[in-house]
Design a protein around this motif. Structure first.
Motif, PDB file in Angstrom:
ATOM      1  N   VAL A 160      -7.633   2.906  -0.905  1.00 35.17           N
ATOM      2  CA  VAL A 160      -8.474   3.426   0.257  1.00 35.17           C
ATOM      3  C   VAL A 160      -9.550   4.448  -0.113  1.00 35.17           C
ATOM      4  O   VAL A 160     -10.689   4.359   0.220  1.00 35.17           O
ATOM      5  CB  VAL A 160      -7.324   4.442   0.906  1.00 35.17           C
ATOM      6  N   LYS A 161      -9.240   5.123  -1.226  1.00 36.90           N
ATOM      7  CA  LYS A 161     -10.590   6.097  -1.791  1.00 36.90           C
ATOM      8  C   LYS A 161     -11.856   5.132  -2.597  1.00 36.90           C
ATOM      9  O   LYS A 161     -12.736   5.557  -2.372  1.00 36.90           O
ATOM     10  CB  LYS A 161     -10.048   6.749  -2.844  1.00 36.90           C
ATOM     11  N   LYS A 183      -8.079  -0.072   5.070  1.00 40.38           N
ATOM     12  CA  LYS A 183      -7.515   0.731   6.012  1.00 40.38           C
ATOM     13  C   LYS A 183      -6.981   2.031   5.566  1.00 40.38           C
ATOM     14  O   LYS A 183      -6.243   2.153   4.717  1.00 40.38           O
ATOM     15  CB  LYS A 183      -6.274   0.048   6.763  1.00 40.38           C
ATOM     16  N   SER A 184      -7.135   3.138   6.358  1.00 38.48           N
ATOM     17  CA  SER A 184      -6.545   4.393   6.015  1.00 38.48           C
ATOM     18  C   SER A 184      -5.222   4.516   6.189  1.00 38.48           C
ATOM     19  O   SER A 184      -4.513   3.469   6.814  1.00 38.48           O
ATOM     20  CB  SER A 184      -7.324   5.435   6.805  1.00 38.48           C
ATOM     21  N   THR A 185      -4.393   5.456   5.821  1.00 41.06           N
ATOM     22  CA  THR A 185      -3.022   5.734   6.022  1.00 41.06           C
ATOM     23  C   THR A 185      -2.648   5.806   7.578  1.00 41.06           C
ATOM     24  O   THR A 185      -1.853   5.146   7.836  1.00 41.06           O
ATOM     25  CB  THR A 185      -2.561   6.744   5.173  1.00 41.06           C
ATOM     26  N   THR A 186      -3.295   6.435   8.222  1.00 44.04           N
ATOM     27  CA  THR A 186      -3.324   6.576   9.578  1.00 44.04           C
ATOM     28  C   THR A 186      -3.425   5.080  10.146  1.00 44.04           C
ATOM     29  O   THR A 186      -2.586   4.905  11.214  1.00 44.04           O
ATOM     30  CB  THR A 186      -4.448   7.689  10.199  1.00 44.04           C
ATOM     31  N   GLU A 187      -4.462   4.488   9.732  1.00 37.97           N
ATOM     32  CA  GLU A 187      -4.516   3.209  10.628  1.00 37.97           C
ATOM     33  C   GLU A 187      -3.342   2.103  10.111  1.00 37.97           C
ATOM     34  O   GLU A 187      -2.950   1.566  10.983  1.00 37.97           O
ATOM     35  CB  GLU A 187      -5.915   2.259  10.047  1.00 37.97           C
TER      36      GLU A 187
END
Length: 125
Positions: free
Chosen positions: A103-104, A110-114
């Motif tokens: 993610v970084k 996709k982000s963790t939230t996504e």
């Protein structure tokens, strides 16, 4: 750290007991507890709940599912909903250790939230 004395009971509830509908992967442990009760003020209304904990690598997650409804609602049914949620998270690679670094480094990742939203969306489709 969870209290070591309760881990075997929470593990057993998922592996062998009323929470076994939640089991989602053989190599990923899930600990949990179910409950079922009846609302005596509203005849025929049942409540079922399942609270669960997963620890996989650096990822730790607590999920609680509370259902209300008729006779078909119970703790084991709630554990199945939680199991589907964990399976959907696994499907979108939420539990992979390298997901954080990807993610970084990858802007399109996709982000963790996504990933969590994707898992929830998979439950309601």
């Amino acid at each position: 750290e969870l209290i070591p004395e309760i881990k075997p009971g929470l593990f057993g509830a998922v592996e062998y007991g009323t929470g076994r509908r939640a089991g989602y992967e053989q190599d990923e442990s899930l600990l949990g507890k179910t409950g079922t009760c009846t609302d005596h003020e509203r005849t025929g209304t049942h409540m079922g709940w399942f609270t669960s904990f997963n620890e996989f690598g650096r990822r730790k997650l607590v999920v609680t599912v509370m259902l209300t409804g008729g006779r078909a609602v119970s703790g084991p049914v709630a554990s199945g909903v939680a199991g589907n949620f964990f399976r959907n998270l696994s499907r979108v690679n939420y539990f992979e250790d390298d997901m954080i670094s990807s993610v970084k480094t990858a802007p399109a990742a996709k982000s963790t939230t996504e990933r969590i939203v994707s898992a929830i969306t998979g439950l309601i489709k």
